[in-house]
Design an enzyme around this catalytic site. Structure first.
Site: not given
Ligand code: NAD
Length: 293
Positions: A54, A98, A121
């Protein structure tokens, strides 16, 4: 028949390059550089690889990335406090926690604390709900990445029978909603589905997201189907594979994604697009504030 490959690596590079063009246009216009805050708790090796990917994508897109590496013993309230601080920081546009989180932290509570406008997300109940009522905004990265790959094979998906195998909050459920939005007739299979082979055989579009190598046998695939394998599994010899028996499936399907190089890079590319979108939303919020003054 040998299936054509849906190349996620190539499409994701194009998407990230497109984001980079728009980010540099923002800089020219003296708008803020989009910024993504990534929070990692503990040192799970797979998570570290995803976080590094990322960060590298942010570099390619010109997005500022802020990394928060917290110890595995961090308390839930400390983590919630960090999310709260980032929610209020106007220089941060996207917040990503995460997963997985350590067992003593409730992931749902943490994800719900992220402001929906910064939920890049696309996991917040508000954003999944918006997708459910046909008002998508920040869309879950993996399912929307799959839709972008599917668009390479199908100009119009209306009326096609789509079968999703896996019903998790982050992949299977929003995947079904995306396919429904595109006009597919959708069947969702999960651990209690009685005859998986029978369901899979009906699929014009098959999306598999379970996390079990070889779960979907190639001989189940309807000839000419499009097969999207979301699964990422590491074999004993270190190689990565998906959930679908690739060799046999690709002899029957018309289109198929490889693992690696299919859905994985698309997830990261959509994250970049979502961060840009979140920065634009922040611009609009500022303009509305100015108008209200
Ligand atoms: P999860 O464990 O949260 O959910 C798995 C789902 O599979 C559940 O809904 C369960 O009911 C279903 N399932 C289990 N056994 C089944 C069976 N025998 N038949 C049918 N359904 C069954 O997993 P997840 O987070 O949704 O991830 C699934 C896979 O996708 C994993 O391999 C993960 O690594 C991968 N993944 C890939 C990406 C990517 O970017 N490519 C992103 C997220 C997840």
């Amino acid at each position: 028949m040998s299936a054509l490959i849906l190349d996620g690596k190539k499409l994701s590079a194009e998407i990230v390059a497109g984001v980079a063009v728009e980010v540099s246009a923002r800089v020219q216009q003296s708008l803020t550089v989009p910024a993504l805050a990534v929070i990692q708790v503990g040192e799970d090796p797979a998570s570290s690889v995803y976080v590094r990917n990322k960060r590298q994508a942010c570099e390619r897109a010109g997005i500022r990335s802020l990394m928060y590496a917290l110890p595995a013993a961090v308390t839930q309230s400390e983590l919630l406090a960090l999310v709260g601080t980032l929610n209020h920081n106007t220089l941060v546009h996207g917040i990503l926690v995460q997963l997985p989180l350590p067992a003593h932290i409730d992931a749902a509570t943490v994800l719900e604390r992220i402001h929906p406008n910064k939920d890049v997300d696309g996991f917040h109940p508000c954003n999944i709900g918006r997708l459910a009522v046909r008002m998508p905004d920040l869309r879950s990265c993996t399912p929307y990445g799959v839709m972008r790959l599917l668009a390479l094979a199908h100009a119009d998906m209306k009326g096609l029978h789509a079968v999703v195998v896996g019903a998790s909050n982050h992949v299977g459920r929003p995947m079904g909603l995306e396919l429904l939005l595109a006009g597919c007739t959708v069947t969702t299979c999960h651990r209690f589905t009685r005859d998986l082979a029978e369901q899979v055989a009906k699929a014009d579009i098959l999306v598999v997201a379970v996390g079990r190598p070889g779960l979907v046998r190639g001989e189940w695939i309807k000839p000419g189907a499009t097969v999207i394998d979301v699964g990422i599994n590491r074999l004993a010899d270190g190689r990565l594979c998906g959930d679908v028996e690739f060799d046999v499936a690709s002899a029957r399907a018309a289109w198929i994604t490889p693992v690696p190089g299919g859905v994985g890079p698309m997830t990261v590319a959509i994250l970049m697009e979502n961060t840009l979108r979140a920065a634009r939303k922040a611009d609009m919020a500022l303009t509305e504030e100015e108008l209200a003054e």
